[in-house]
Design a protein around this motif. Structure first.
Motif, PDB file in Angstrom:
ATOM      1  N   CYS A 118       0.844  -1.198   0.000  1.00 62.89           N
ATOM      2  CA  CYS A 118       0.000   0.000   0.000  1.00 62.89           C
ATOM      3  C   CYS A 118       0.882   1.252   0.000  1.00 62.89           C
ATOM      4  N   VAL A 119       0.562   2.199  -0.871  1.00 65.45           N
ATOM      5  CA  VAL A 119       1.355   3.431  -0.926  1.00 65.45           C
ATOM      6  C   VAL A 119       0.637   4.601  -0.230  1.00 65.45           C
ATOM      7  N   ARG A 120      -0.494   4.307   0.374  1.00 64.99           N
ATOM      8  CA  ARG A 120      -1.281   5.339   1.033  1.00 64.99           C
ATOM      9  C   ARG A 120      -1.578   6.518   0.091  1.00 64.99           C
ATOM     10  N   CYS A 121      -2.038   6.150  -1.101  1.00 68.80           N
ATOM     11  CA  CYS A 121      -2.414   7.172  -2.072  1.00 68.80           C
ATOM     12  C   CYS A 121      -3.782   7.745  -1.735  1.00 68.80           C
ATOM     13  N   GLY A 122      -4.554   6.996  -0.956  1.00 71.16           N
ATOM     14  CA  GLY A 122      -5.862   7.503  -0.561  1.00 71.16           C
ATOM     15  C   GLY A 122      -6.956   7.325  -1.590  1.00 71.16           C
ATOM     16  N   ALA A 123      -6.670   6.620  -2.673  1.00 70.07           N
ATOM     17  CA  ALA A 123      -7.719   6.431  -3.689  1.00 70.07           C
ATOM     18  C   ALA A 123      -8.907   5.660  -3.125  1.00 70.07           C
ATOM     19  N   CYS A 124      -8.645   4.843  -2.115  1.00 68.41           N
ATOM     20  CA  CYS A 124      -9.732   4.033  -1.550  1.00 68.41           C
ATOM     21  C   CYS A 124     -10.501   4.794  -0.475  1.00 68.41           C
ATOM     22  N   VAL A 143      -7.886   2.390   3.862  1.00 68.19           N
ATOM     23  CA  VAL A 143      -6.437   2.403   4.044  1.00 68.19           C
ATOM     24  C   VAL A 143      -6.067   2.394   5.523  1.00 68.19           C
ATOM     25  N   CYS A 164      -8.563   0.550  -5.820  1.00 67.02           N
ATOM     26  CA  CYS A 164      -7.149   0.544  -5.448  1.00 67.02           C
ATOM     27  C   CYS A 164      -6.297   0.171  -6.650  1.00 67.02           C
ATOM     28  N   PRO A 165      -5.258   0.956  -6.935  1.00 65.44           N
ATOM     29  CA  PRO A 165      -4.429   0.647  -8.103  1.00 65.44           C
ATOM     30  C   PRO A 165      -3.736  -0.711  -8.022  1.00 65.44           C
ATOM     31  N   ILE A 170      -5.691  -3.850  -3.690  1.00 66.30           N
ATOM     32  CA  ILE A 170      -5.687  -4.203  -2.268  1.00 66.30           C
ATOM     33  C   ILE A 170      -7.134  -4.289  -1.788  1.00 66.30           C
TER      34      ILE A 170
HETATM   35  S1  SF4 Z   1      -5.999   2.753  -2.841  1.00 64.64           S
HETATM   36 FE1  SF4 Z   1      -4.718   0.970  -2.374  1.00 64.64          FE
HETATM   37  S2  SF4 Z   1      -2.640   1.762  -2.341  1.00 64.64           S
HETATM   38 FE2  SF4 Z   1      -3.984   3.539  -2.227  1.00 64.64          FE
HETATM   39  S3  SF4 Z   1      -4.218   3.902  -0.049  1.00 64.64           S
HETATM   40 FE3  SF4 Z   1      -5.905   2.584  -0.627  1.00 64.64          FE
HETATM   41  S4  SF4 Z   1      -5.176   0.498  -0.241  1.00 64.64           S
HETATM   42 FE4  SF4 Z   1      -3.392   1.852  -0.253  1.00 64.64          FE
END
Ligand code: SF4
Ligand code: SF4
Lengths: 547, 330
Positions: free
Chosen positions: A100-106, A124, A179-180, A183
């Protein structure tokens, strides 16, 4: 009514207030913000007798509000060993801990975050609750750098936090769509709940049905004679409405097809009407099929407990198919049940080499896509019938109904059965309207009560979690006059009723085969004036009925 | 965040002092890159093998479209693949086009309504960043190969499409710097993203900013001697590292650039940057949704305790008989 209502009743809450979601973040970082467990947002713990019956460890009396949860003395070791074991067993878990890169897309994809605003309900952060422990005890960076690398120590507080937030995830997989890296926080929640169960921490709303199902064959604990009574009672109602006496084959050896549906359809309206729909359809086709009392549950609350429990409950379906000597299996309208049947059953309890590839005895269609599990969805079966013109239907019988369709999470995101239900609904209803594109199909929103969270003491969270769905329903109600929401899931039929009543009053919930049955013209039927709910059928668009 | 920034600045200081003041060219020009490469290779292999050593017990793709079922219903070939070709397509879309990120919508409750707005900025930013990074890596092959392969020169020509100034202005470096700044700003200014961010999320961003800035400066301002750099680089690749005399001819900023890159690749395997390799192994994306067609085998599928029909009938036999339900044993 509001003054009398308790926190576990809908009337206690005010939509005007609940919709003002507080999105201010705590001033402290999430690791330093202790969990606040408050009524309306958590579920009562499992009663010791259920754990004992299932042979699960550390049965005891405890309460989430207690400061001391009476954890076993070596609880830490149990959790860490449990994590280690699962890292070795599940590539998904291991990978999702690392990438997980903690991009916050989720983040804003979770209905509980959207409707509740609690940052730990961002998928996340929900995952970080375990990830932070994983980092500290299983990675070099975490061991060396500690908090800088996002690691923290495992304490009893962490266990409480896990309990609160892993039972505020409905394992709906919506986050995983966006999630890209795919995840799937549902997967992490599943593992998190497994870990909690190792400490005897679970909720009664899940484990009582599990214990019931283990013993009686279904979540509700209906015993064999009770199930027979129930189905025969439905048959009487059907006769009242149609004049046709449907047969009710139970535990019948030599049947061609075993039919399994969630037990919610036996007990709770409006699922019961869908169940009547199945009975009518099968009777009309003259299908050589059977119900089973031993395998009288398609749903599987084991999925919400642990992989092992899921397997223990699911085993009954193939075992019963073998005992009765059927050719193949058909499953009713349910959500999480289909996640288990589609993605787990064959792996766990297969191979089903004693069964045949499902073939519709009416149309001759071979259901090649189920050639290994030998189990098809009733909506696949019915869609095939309609396509081949094998059903006599009068959609005008549903003309009072303006319907929209709610994709249930698991059939949408763990299977992809999207077109079949739409085809069936459009064939039996003249008025169908889709909800907005961001709220249907793979982007569908959860009812807020899936994965074993649909109990009344969790009412606030259910209503909050139901907000995105409820709001989309309200939209089509206002735009097109939609008055019914169809769903092919027993949990939806139970939980969306209050969600709609709260967020989109005037919209009722129905199953698909209830609609089919209302439009179905049966051989030898009397003039149909009532629908299965014994309300007037027909064209004149009356005002929206209230329950 | 501050700590991450300080770490990068400190690194800069160390290299500057090391090379410019103390003349430790060999350390930063030879030792550090080699150690970094070794750490990278070792860490990468270990991580990937670690993932691969855990089985995929269940077939759990996240399905994002219509399943393959009845012949007259068109299935969603890539978003819900049921064949290997479909899976490859899905993975390519994911890796090359960031398919899932493209779905991004922004959802919030506003004025009593749940509002959904499409939000492609993250997708654009991420795509620009990753693609430019790739272009830049390939462009750098120019320093590492002799003769330079045609696609490297070709790429550079495309990259230098805007013929501004001399040396030719290469778009990729600037776009990447812009994109990485956007990704940083997003983390900084979106309260929600800042709340979920760890120091470990800022560190690589700062490092990459450092790499991009030093690279751009080297090309446009400092105008370091390209021939020298190439000789040093070729020496590293061919395992005949340059002598200190040659190293001393390069500008100190070159060593900063090289060290930043070295730290990035050494850091790579222990960090979230491993998502690059991990995405390929993600079971919710790289499995075909064919679990009812083909049995997926779980290597650790152990037997469990079940409640058998016999036990069930033993408990309920009398009730079943009374109700007229068939039983196995009278
Ligand atoms: S979208 Fe995926 S990679 Fe990005 S924060 Fe959420 S779980 Fe992590
Ligand atoms: S699976 Fe559903 S409920 Fe759970 S975190 Fe993801 S979006 Fe939220």
């Amino acid at each position: 009514m509001a003054e009398q209502a308790r926190f576990d009743q809908m009337g206690y809450y005010d939509p005007e207030k609940l919709v003002r979601v507080d999105t201010t973040l705590p001033s402290t970082g999430w690791m330093d913000t202790p969990v606040a467990i408050r009524p309306g947002t958590y579920i009562y713990p499992v009663k010791p007798k259920h754990l004992e019956y299932l042979g699960m460890p550390f049965a005891r009396q405890w309460a989430p509000a207690d400061p001391d949860w009476k954890l076993p003395p070596n609880w830490k070791e149990i959790i860490l060993d449990g994590i280690r074991e699962r890292l070795d067993r599940f590539r998904s878990f291991k990978l999702f801990m690392d990438i997980c890169v903690r991009c916050g897309a989720c983040a804003d994809k979770c209905h509980f975050f959207i409707g509740g605003g609690d940052p730990k309900n961002m998928p996340v952060l929900r995952a970080e609750l375990i990830r932070s422990i994983y980092r500290r005890d299983f990675t070099v960076a975490g061991k060396l750098l500690g908090r800088m690398a996002g690691a923290r120590e495992l304490t009893p507080e962490v266990v409480k936090e896990w309990f609160y937030y892993f039972f505020q995830c409905t394992e709906c997989r919506r986050c995983s769509v966006f999630c890209p890296y795919g995840i799937d926080t549902a997967e992490i929640t599943m593992i998190g709940r497994e870990l909690l169960n190792l400490l005897g921490i679970g909720i009664n709303w899940i484990l009582e049905p599990v214990a019931n199902c283990y013993r009686t064959g279904n979540h509700l604990g209906i015993q064999p004679h009770g199930l027979k009574d129930t189905l025969e009672f439905f048959a009487e109602d059907i006769e009242t409405v149609t004049g046709v006496k449907v047969n009710v084959p139970i535990n019948k050896k030599g049947a061609d097809i075993l039919f399994v549906t969630p037990s919610g359809d036996f007990l709770a309206d409006p699922g019961t009407f869908t169940c009547m729909g199945y009975l009518m359809l099968f009777h009309e086709l003259g299908l050589n099929y059977t119900w089973s009392t031993y395998a009288s549950e398609g749903g599987n609350f084991g999925l919400f407990t642990s992989h092992e429990t899921m397997k223990r409950l699911n085993a009954k379906i193939y075992a019963e198919a073998k005992r009765l000597g059927v050719k193949w299996i058909m499953g009713g309208e349910c959500g999480h049940m289909w996640r288990v049947l589609h993605q787990y059953m064959d792996t766990m309890n297969g191979p089903a080499d004693f069964l045949e590839v499902p073939v519709s005895p009416i149309t001759g269609t071979r259901f090649e896509h189920a050639r290994s599990t030998k189990m098809i969805h009733i909506v696949e079966f019915t869609a095939d019938l309609i396509k081949h013109g094998k059903l006599k239907l009068d959609p005008s019988k549903n003309d009072r109904i303006k319907v929209t369709f709610h994709d249930s999470c698991n059939p949408a995101r763990a299977m992809g059965i999207l077109e079949e239900p739409r085809y069936v609904i459009k064939s039996v209803c003249n008025h169908f309207h889709e909800m907005p594109a961001n709220t249907i199909r793979e982007k569908t929103f959860c009812c807020g009560g899936g994965a074993g969270l649909g109990t009344d003491e969790n009412m606030e969270m259910r209503l909050r979690g139901g907000l995105p769905r409820g709001n989309a329903v309200k939209h089509v109600r206002d735009a097109f006059g939609v008055n019914h929401l169809a769903a092919m899931c027993a949990i939806d039929r139970a939980t969306l009723a209050p969600v709609c009543e709260f967020w989109a009053p005037g919209v009722r919930v129905t199953g698909i085969h209830e609609l089919v049955a209302n439009a179905l013209i049966m051989k030898g039927q009397t003039e149909r004036t009532l629908n299965l709910r014994q309300e007037p059928l027909g064209e004149e668009a009356g005002e929206t009925a209230h329950e | 965040m501050i700590i991450s920034a300080l770490a990068v600045v400190a690194l800069l200081g160390v290299v500057y002092a090391g090379v410019h003041v103390w003349g430790m060219h060999v350390l930063f020009g030879i030792v550090v890159p080699y150690v970094a490469i070794l750490l990278f290779a070792y860490g990468l292999i270990k991580r990937v093998m670690g993932w691969a050593s855990s089985p995929v017990p269940f077939c759990i793709p996240t399905t994002c479209g219509q399943q393959k079922s009845l012949s007259w219903i068109e299935s969603s070939y890539f978003d819900n693949p049921h064949t290997t070709v479909g899976v490859v397509g899905r993975m390519l879309l994911e890796v090359l086009c960031f398919r899932s990120l493209f779905r991004n919508v922004q959802t919030q409750v506003r004025d009593g309504r749940v509002a959904h707005g499409s939000d492609e900025w993250l997708w654009i930013g991420a795509l620009a960043f990753h693609w430019c990074f790739l272009v830049i890596v390939i462009r750098h092959l120019r320093f590492l190969t002799e003769p330079v392969p045609f696609f490297v020169s070709f790429l550079e020509q495309v990259d230098g499409f805007f013929q501004v100034g001399l040396p030719v202005f290469l778009a990729s470096g600037f776009i990447m710097l812009g994109a990485v700044t956007y990704l940083f700003a997003r983390r900084l200014f979106s309260p929600r993203i800042r709340y979920i961010s760890l120091p470990a999320d800022y560190f690589p961003l700062f490092l990459i900013m450092g790499i991009a800035c030093s690279g751009i400066l080297l090309r446009h301002l400092v105008r370091t001697d390209v021939v020298t750099v190439k000789e040093i680089a070729l020496g590293l690749v061919t395992l005949h590292p340059a002598g200190s005399g040659l190293l001393a001819k390069a500008h100190w900023l070159f060593f900063v650039h090289l060290t930043f890159v070295s730290v990035l690749i050494a850091y790579f395997p222990t960090s979230k940057l491993m998502h690059m390799a991990g995405v390929l192994l993600s079971p919710t994306r790289n499995l075909a949704n064919n679990s009812r067609m083909v049995r997926h085998v779980n290597p650790w599928n152990y037997p469990v305790k079940v409640h058998t029909y016999e036990e069930y009938e033993d408990e309920f036999r009398d009730k079943m008989k009374d109700a007229g339900l068939p039983v196995e044993k009278e």
